[in-house]
Design a protein around this motif. Structure first.
Motif, mmCIF file in Angstrom:
data_model
loop_
_atom_site.group_PDB
_atom_site.id
_atom_site.type_symbol
_atom_site.label_atom_id
_atom_site.label_comp_id
_atom_site.label_asym_id
_atom_site.label_seq_id
_atom_site.Cartn_x
_atom_site.Cartn_y
_atom_site.Cartn_z
ATOM 1 N N SER A 4 0.834 -1.205 0.000
ATOM 2 C CA SER A 4 0.000 0.000 0.000
ATOM 3 C C SER A 4 0.865 1.251 0.000
ATOM 4 O O SER A 4 1.967 1.262 0.553
ATOM 5 N N VAL A 5 0.322 2.284 -0.613
ATOM 6 C CA VAL A 5 0.943 3.605 -0.582
ATOM 7 C C VAL A 5 -0.082 4.562 0.007
ATOM 8 O O VAL A 5 -1.246 4.222 0.164
ATOM 9 N N GLY A 6 0.345 5.760 0.327
ATOM 10 C CA GLY A 6 -0.573 6.770 0.835
ATOM 11 C C GLY A 6 -1.494 7.263 -0.266
ATOM 12 O O GLY A 6 -1.195 7.148 -1.459
ATOM 13 N N ALA A 7 -2.621 7.816 0.136
ATOM 14 C CA ALA A 7 -3.621 8.280 -0.833
ATOM 15 C C ALA A 7 -3.051 9.355 -1.748
ATOM 16 O O ALA A 7 -3.281 9.319 -2.963
ATOM 17 N N LEU A 8 -2.311 10.294 -1.193
ATOM 18 C CA LEU A 8 -1.768 11.369 -2.024
ATOM 19 C C LEU A 8 -0.761 10.836 -3.033
ATOM 20 O O LEU A 8 -0.757 11.249 -4.198
ATOM 21 N N GLU A 9 0.072 9.896 -2.596
ATOM 22 C CA GLU A 9 1.046 9.282 -3.509
ATOM 23 C C GLU A 9 0.329 8.469 -4.587
ATOM 24 O O GLU A 9 0.701 8.506 -5.763
#
Length: 143
Positions: free
Chosen positions: A53-58
């Motif tokens: 998973s990555v952050g939403a902004l990324e």
């Protein structure tokens, strides 16, 4: 992060207790079978079966650059697991956001679903789709 592992750990603890009871009754084979089933269930409920998973902004930044969909998910969600399994190897081509680890991701899901954290929510070209058919999601990768 702790919340993502709650269900798998609870499954393992309950399964271990159940297996111990079976061993005390002399049913070693049944105990081994139970532990194997519990281990598979715990693994399926864990974050380990999903791509990193990555952050939403990324994820939004990457999606804008490469056009790939963003999938908002959470551990323990059977619909998320269904999507992940049905996508197979194609799952790695999507941008995955664990809403339990990323507050911005949870906020994006609530904004798309009238305040509910309904997952999986797949965002394609800026438009959210709640619990879409996995075949449709795969088509978005080729189109």
């Amino acid at each position: 992060m702790k919340r993502a592992w709650t269900m798998p750990v609870l499954l393992l603890l309950c399964g271990t207790a159940g297996a111990a009871g079976l061993i005390l009754r002399g049913s070693t084979g049944a105990a081994v079978g139970l532990l194997l089933v519990i281990l598979l269930l715990a693994g399926a409920q864990s974050p380990l079966v999903f791509p990193r998973s990555v952050g939403a902004l990324e994820a939004q930044r990457r999606s804008a650059a490469d056009g790939r969909p963003v999938v908002y998910w959470r551990p323990g969600c059977t619909y998320c697991l269904r999507l992940r399994i049905r996508l197979g190897r194609d799952a790695g081509r999507l941008h995955w956001v664990d809403i339990w680890r990323d507050p911005a991701g949870a906020a994006a899901v609530r904004a798309a679903n009238r305040g509910d954290e309904t997952v999986p929510t797949v965002v394609v070209a800026g438009r959210p789709h709640t619990n879409p058919d996995p075949a449709w999601v795969r088509e978005q990768l080729t189109g």
